[in-house]
Motif scaffolding. Structure first.
Motif, PDB file in Angstrom:
ATOM      1  N   TYR A 110       0.854  -1.190   0.000  1.00 43.89           N
ATOM      2  CA  TYR A 110       0.000   0.000   0.000  1.00 43.89           C
ATOM      3  C   TYR A 110       0.889   1.239   0.000  1.00 43.89           C
ATOM      4  O   TYR A 110       1.192   1.795   1.058  1.00 43.89           O
ATOM      5  CB  TYR A 110      -0.894   0.015   1.241  1.00 43.89           C
ATOM      6  CG  TYR A 110      -1.873  -1.129   1.324  1.00 43.89           C
ATOM      7  CD1 TYR A 110      -3.088  -1.052   0.643  1.00 43.89           C
ATOM      8  CD2 TYR A 110      -1.598  -2.263   2.074  1.00 43.89           C
ATOM      9  CE1 TYR A 110      -4.006  -2.089   0.708  1.00 43.89           C
ATOM     10  CE2 TYR A 110      -2.509  -3.316   2.146  1.00 43.89           C
ATOM     11  CZ  TYR A 110      -3.704  -3.212   1.469  1.00 43.89           C
ATOM     12  OH  TYR A 110      -4.600  -4.235   1.542  1.00 43.89           O
ATOM     13  N   THR A 127       0.274   4.430   2.292  1.00 45.46           N
ATOM     14  CA  THR A 127       0.469   4.410   3.743  1.00 45.46           C
ATOM     15  C   THR A 127       1.882   3.999   4.143  1.00 45.46           C
ATOM     16  O   THR A 127       2.158   3.816   5.325  1.00 45.46           O
ATOM     17  CB  THR A 127      -0.496   3.431   4.443  1.00 45.46           C
ATOM     18  OG1 THR A 127      -0.191   2.109   3.969  1.00 45.46           O
ATOM     19  CG2 THR A 127      -1.928   3.746   4.139  1.00 45.46           C
ATOM     20  N   VAL A 129      -1.015  -0.634 -13.125  1.00 44.68           N
ATOM     21  CA  VAL A 129      -1.780  -1.572 -12.302  1.00 44.68           C
ATOM     22  C   VAL A 129      -1.086  -2.921 -12.456  1.00 44.68           C
ATOM     23  O   VAL A 129      -0.415  -3.150 -13.452  1.00 44.68           O
ATOM     24  CB  VAL A 129      -3.254  -1.652 -12.775  1.00 44.68           C
ATOM     25  CG1 VAL A 129      -3.336  -2.138 -14.205  1.00 44.68           C
ATOM     26  CG2 VAL A 129      -4.107  -2.527 -11.870  1.00 44.68           C
ATOM     27  N   TYR A 133      -4.445  -9.283  -6.981  1.00 43.73           N
ATOM     28  CA  TYR A 133      -3.830  -8.941  -5.700  1.00 43.73           C
ATOM     29  C   TYR A 133      -4.197 -10.007  -4.669  1.00 43.73           C
ATOM     30  O   TYR A 133      -5.353 -10.385  -4.529  1.00 43.73           O
ATOM     31  CB  TYR A 133      -4.288  -7.557  -5.249  1.00 43.73           C
ATOM     32  CG  TYR A 133      -3.738  -6.450  -6.106  1.00 43.73           C
ATOM     33  CD1 TYR A 133      -2.456  -5.946  -5.880  1.00 43.73           C
ATOM     34  CD2 TYR A 133      -4.466  -5.915  -7.162  1.00 43.73           C
ATOM     35  CE1 TYR A 133      -1.929  -4.930  -6.678  1.00 43.73           C
ATOM     36  CE2 TYR A 133      -3.950  -4.897  -7.967  1.00 43.73           C
ATOM     37  CZ  TYR A 133      -2.683  -4.416  -7.709  1.00 43.73           C
ATOM     38  OH  TYR A 133      -2.171  -3.414  -8.508  1.00 43.73           O
ATOM     39  N   PHE A 158      -3.598 -10.037  -1.208  1.00 45.14           N
ATOM     40  CA  PHE A 158      -3.969  -9.567   0.133  1.00 45.14           C
ATOM     41  C   PHE A 158      -3.647 -10.602   1.218  1.00 45.14           C
ATOM     42  O   PHE A 158      -4.538 -11.029   1.956  1.00 45.14           O
ATOM     43  CB  PHE A 158      -5.452  -9.204   0.195  1.00 45.14           C
ATOM     44  CG  PHE A 158      -5.869  -8.165  -0.799  1.00 45.14           C
ATOM     45  CD1 PHE A 158      -5.427  -6.854  -0.664  1.00 45.14           C
ATOM     46  CD2 PHE A 158      -6.693  -8.486  -1.860  1.00 45.14           C
ATOM     47  CE1 PHE A 158      -5.813  -5.886  -1.590  1.00 45.14           C
ATOM     48  CE2 PHE A 158      -7.080  -7.522  -2.786  1.00 45.14           C
ATOM     49  CZ  PHE A 158      -6.644  -6.216  -2.648  1.00 45.14           C
ATOM     50  N   GLU A 209      -5.414   4.822  -6.339  1.00 49.48           N
ATOM     51  CA  GLU A 209      -4.999   3.521  -5.796  1.00 49.48           C
ATOM     52  C   GLU A 209      -6.175   2.661  -5.325  1.00 49.48           C
ATOM     53  O   GLU A 209      -6.147   1.440  -5.459  1.00 49.48           O
ATOM     54  CB  GLU A 209      -4.029   3.729  -4.624  1.00 49.48           C
ATOM     55  CG  GLU A 209      -2.649   4.233  -5.038  1.00 49.48           C
ATOM     56  CD  GLU A 209      -1.902   3.276  -5.952  1.00 49.48           C
ATOM     57  OE1 GLU A 209      -1.823   2.088  -5.629  1.00 49.48           O
ATOM     58  OE2 GLU A 209      -1.416   3.738  -6.994  1.00 49.48           O
ATOM     59  N   ILE A 255      -7.711   0.980  -8.153  1.00 45.23           N
ATOM     60  CA  ILE A 255      -6.744   0.104  -8.812  1.00 45.23           C
ATOM     61  C   ILE A 255      -6.433  -1.140  -7.988  1.00 45.23           C
ATOM     62  O   ILE A 255      -6.392  -2.253  -8.507  1.00 45.23           O
ATOM     63  CB  ILE A 255      -5.454   0.895  -9.133  1.00 45.23           C
ATOM     64  CG1 ILE A 255      -5.718   1.849 -10.308  1.00 45.23           C
ATOM     65  CG2 ILE A 255      -4.299  -0.038  -9.452  1.00 45.23           C
ATOM     66  CD1 ILE A 255      -4.587   2.774 -10.637  1.00 45.23           C
ATOM     67  N   MET A 256      -6.180  -0.955  -6.687  1.00 46.42           N
ATOM     68  CA  MET A 256      -5.808  -2.145  -5.894  1.00 46.42           C
ATOM     69  C   MET A 256      -6.519  -2.217  -4.542  1.00 46.42           C
ATOM     70  O   MET A 256      -6.106  -2.942  -3.659  1.00 46.42           O
ATOM     71  CB  MET A 256      -4.286  -2.254  -5.721  1.00 46.42           C
ATOM     72  CG  MET A 256      -3.559  -1.065  -5.154  1.00 46.42           C
ATOM     73  SD  MET A 256      -3.626  -0.936  -3.368  1.00 46.42           S
ATOM     74  CE  MET A 256      -2.669  -2.356  -2.870  1.00 46.42           C
ATOM     75  N   GLY A 278      -6.665  -0.062  -2.187  1.00 43.17           N
ATOM     76  CA  GLY A 278      -6.172   1.050  -1.383  1.00 43.17           C
ATOM     77  C   GLY A 278      -6.395   0.860   0.107  1.00 43.17           C
ATOM     78  O   GLY A 278      -6.434  -0.267   0.614  1.00 43.17           O
ATOM     79  N   LEU A 279      -6.558   1.970   0.810  1.00 42.84           N
ATOM     80  CA  LEU A 279      -6.683   1.892   2.268  1.00 42.84           C
ATOM     81  C   LEU A 279      -7.853   1.026   2.739  1.00 42.84           C
ATOM     82  O   LEU A 279      -7.702   0.252   3.687  1.00 42.84           O
ATOM     83  CB  LEU A 279      -6.781   3.299   2.871  1.00 42.84           C
ATOM     84  CG  LEU A 279      -5.441   3.882   3.314  1.00 42.84           C
ATOM     85  CD1 LEU A 279      -4.512   4.060   2.140  1.00 42.84           C
ATOM     86  CD2 LEU A 279      -5.628   5.194   4.028  1.00 42.84           C
ATOM     87  N   ALA A 295      -8.877  -1.584   1.559  1.00 44.53           N
ATOM     88  CA  ALA A 295      -8.506  -2.990   1.390  1.00 44.53           C
ATOM     89  C   ALA A 295      -7.589  -3.487   2.503  1.00 44.53           C
ATOM     90  O   ALA A 295      -7.250  -4.670   2.548  1.00 44.53           O
ATOM     91  CB  ALA A 295      -7.845  -3.206   0.035  1.00 44.53           C
ATOM     92  N   VAL A 326     -12.539  -6.078   0.149  1.00 43.33           N
ATOM     93  CA  VAL A 326     -12.615  -4.961  -0.791  1.00 43.33           C
ATOM     94  C   VAL A 326     -11.995  -5.396  -2.120  1.00 43.33           C
ATOM     95  O   VAL A 326     -10.909  -5.963  -2.141  1.00 43.33           O
ATOM     96  CB  VAL A 326     -11.896  -3.721  -0.228  1.00 43.33           C
ATOM     97  CG1 VAL A 326     -11.912  -2.584  -1.233  1.00 43.33           C
ATOM     98  CG2 VAL A 326     -12.542  -3.285   1.075  1.00 43.33           C
ATOM     99  N   PRO A 346     -10.668  -4.528  -6.025  1.00 41.67           N
ATOM    100  CA  PRO A 346     -10.297  -3.522  -7.018  1.00 41.67           C
ATOM    101  C   PRO A 346     -11.370  -3.490  -8.117  1.00 41.67           C
ATOM    102  O   PRO A 346     -11.982  -4.525  -8.408  1.00 41.67           O
ATOM    103  CB  PRO A 346      -8.977  -4.047  -7.585  1.00 41.67           C
ATOM    104  CG  PRO A 346      -8.450  -5.002  -6.567  1.00 41.67           C
ATOM    105  CD  PRO A 346      -9.647  -5.594  -5.901  1.00 41.67           C
ATOM    106  N   HIS A 395     -11.301  -3.427 -11.294  1.00 39.87           N
ATOM    107  CA  HIS A 395     -11.152  -4.301 -12.468  1.00 39.87           C
ATOM    108  C   HIS A 395     -11.378  -5.773 -12.135  1.00 39.87           C
ATOM    109  O   HIS A 395     -11.365  -6.614 -13.031  1.00 39.87           O
ATOM    110  CB  HIS A 395      -9.782  -4.091 -13.140  1.00 39.87           C
ATOM    111  CG  HIS A 395      -8.606  -4.486 -12.288  1.00 39.87           C
ATOM    112  ND1 HIS A 395      -8.001  -3.617 -11.412  1.00 39.87           N
ATOM    113  CD2 HIS A 395      -7.923  -5.643 -12.183  1.00 39.87           C
ATOM    114  CE1 HIS A 395      -7.006  -4.229 -10.809  1.00 39.87           C
ATOM    115  NE2 HIS A 395      -6.936  -5.462 -11.258  1.00 39.87           N
TER     116      HIS A 395
END
Lengths: 243, 182
Positions: A97, A100, A120, A125, A127, B85, B88-89, B91-92, B94, B136, B138, B140
């Motif tokens: 991230y 942050t 991208v 992803y 996670f 972000e 896209i991914m 972000g916060l 997530a 969460v 993204p 896409h």
């Protein structure tokens, strides 16, 4: 020592026999992108970002010694695509991230993303759920961001040469761990070096975050590799999307 | 010739990307010449009444309403852009991914240090409230996205240059300083 002649992208180069390709290229003003590699530290070839083609075959430039007559392809569309995909894989594998992260702006992984024009990650992803370790009085170890480059294991040692860090587990469970006893007595200077050597924001010195303002950080204005390249850095920004 | 229609939405985002859009400063006058802004929090138009040229998505999907909105955008926009972000991914938002929903709800409504008034120990569960997703997503991963503009927020110059390039068909040349992930 014997000097050998070789070519990178048709450019005539010369280097010491046995020098690793990344170093030989650097001495000839050619930048081969690296992530896990560090100058003057024994290479381990874990990230594969320095992949080149040597006489038509893929090889990591950090672990391949230069030899007479080698023909190396580095700045080609094919190699560029491979390297970009590797960077995207790393971004998708961990929890990176950037907004942050204390290391944002000074992070080599992020800087490579910029260099390769990554908008991208094309990979899903993951996670993963990972720990943050604060056992050491000076350091925060954030495993969310660790890319297993082995830099800390290879370079952060005590006076007797014993590593503060080590790998545990194997395969996708591989992670870096810190010796609990040694962590307690780690001197501040060693801790500072550990943070400096970490290419991402996985090893952080406590109470030092966000000291450098946005705009003055390492990669805010200068592309990674620009210090090596003779000419202006060419940033690949051809397409916005990844398809 | 009528101007292309642009729609924008903020899903699981903080409106920072929309604020960054306003950072194009006086170029906003040129923007009005270039496009018509339709459905958007900026205009408060809430429904699609015709096909749009461009949809700009801020934020990922954290609940059922986000998913519904995003799918509506895909249906009604020729080109969809992930802006920032979070889109896209994740972000916060997530950062909750990987933590069980129950644990998140407990922390927010029962055990959090600022929870004082929830004496009946209930989670908000009105029918009007959208359902939280398991994690969460993204943008896409829910619908096909055509272009991605990273940043937290994306620099105003990036948004402007990309929009102009897209609408005029000119090639996009971005200075190094403009594409950042933070």
């Amino acid at each position: 020592m014997e000097r050998v002649k070789f070519q990178i992208d048709n450019k005539d180069c010369e280097a010491l026999y046995g020098q690793m390709l990344v170093d030989a290229a650097r001495d000839n003003g050619v930048y081969i992108p690296t992530l896990c590699n560090m100058q003057d530290v024994k290479p381990c070839g874990s990230c594969r970002v320095c992949t080149v083609k040597v006489n038509g075959r893929y090889a990591t430039a950090c672990t391949t010694p230069v030899a007479c007559g080698m023909e190396i392809e580095s700045d080609t569309e094919e190699i560029h695509e491979i390297r970009k995909a590797l960077i995207e894989l790393i971004f998708a594998e961990g929890n990176h991230y950037c907004p942050t992260c204390e290391m944002s702006g000074n992070c080599e992984l992020q800087a490579l993303g910029y260099r390769f024009g990554m908008m991208v990650s094309r990979f899903p992803y993951q996670f993963p759920q990972r720990e943050i370790n604060t056992d050491c009085q000076h350091l925060i170890i954030d495993y969310n961001r660790c890319i297993r480059c082995k830099r800390c294991i290879r370079t952060i040692k005590d006076k007797k040469g014993k590593s503060y860090f080590a790998f545990i587990n194997r395969g996708d469970k591989l992670e870096v761990t810190m010796d609990k006893e040694m962590a307690k007595t780690m001197p501040l200077k060693v801790a500072e070096l550990a943070m400096e050597n970490c290419p991402v924001g996985a090893i952080l010195l406590k109470e030092t975050a966000y000291r450098v303002p946005i705009g003055e950080r390492r990669f805010d204005k200068k592309c990674i590799g620009s210090e090596i390249e003779e000419t202006d850095v060419k940033v690949f920004m051809g397409e916005l999307n990844n398809e | 010739m009528s101007k292309p229609l642009v729609a924008t939405a903020s899903l699981a985002g903080c409106f920072g990307c929309h604020m960054s859009l306003l950072d194009i400063d006086e170029r906003i006058l040129k923007l009005v010449e270039l496009v018509d802004i339709g459905k958007s929090p900026v205009t408060d138009i809430k429904t699609f009444t015709q096909q749009y040229a461009v949809g700009i998505i801020e934020g990922g999907c954290c609940n059922s309403e986000n998913v519904h909105n995003l799918q509506e955008f895909r249906k009604n926009c020729d080109i969809l852009i992930s802006l920032g972000e979070c889109a896209i991914m994740g972000g916060l938002p997530a950062m909750r991914n990987g933590i069980p929903i129950e644990e998140c709800l407990n922390e927010a409504y029962l055990e959090g240090p600022t929870v004082h008034l929830n004496t009946e120990k209930i989670f908000p569960n009105d029918d009007e409230l959208p359902m939280l997703l398991d994690r969460v997503y993204p943008a896409h991963e829910i619908v096909k996205i055509d272009y991605f503009l990273p940043g937290c927020p994306p620099r105003a110059d990036l948004i402007w240059d990309a929009l102009v390039a897209l609408l005029t068909g000119k090639e996009l040349e971005l200075p190094y300083e403009v594409v950042k992930y933070d």
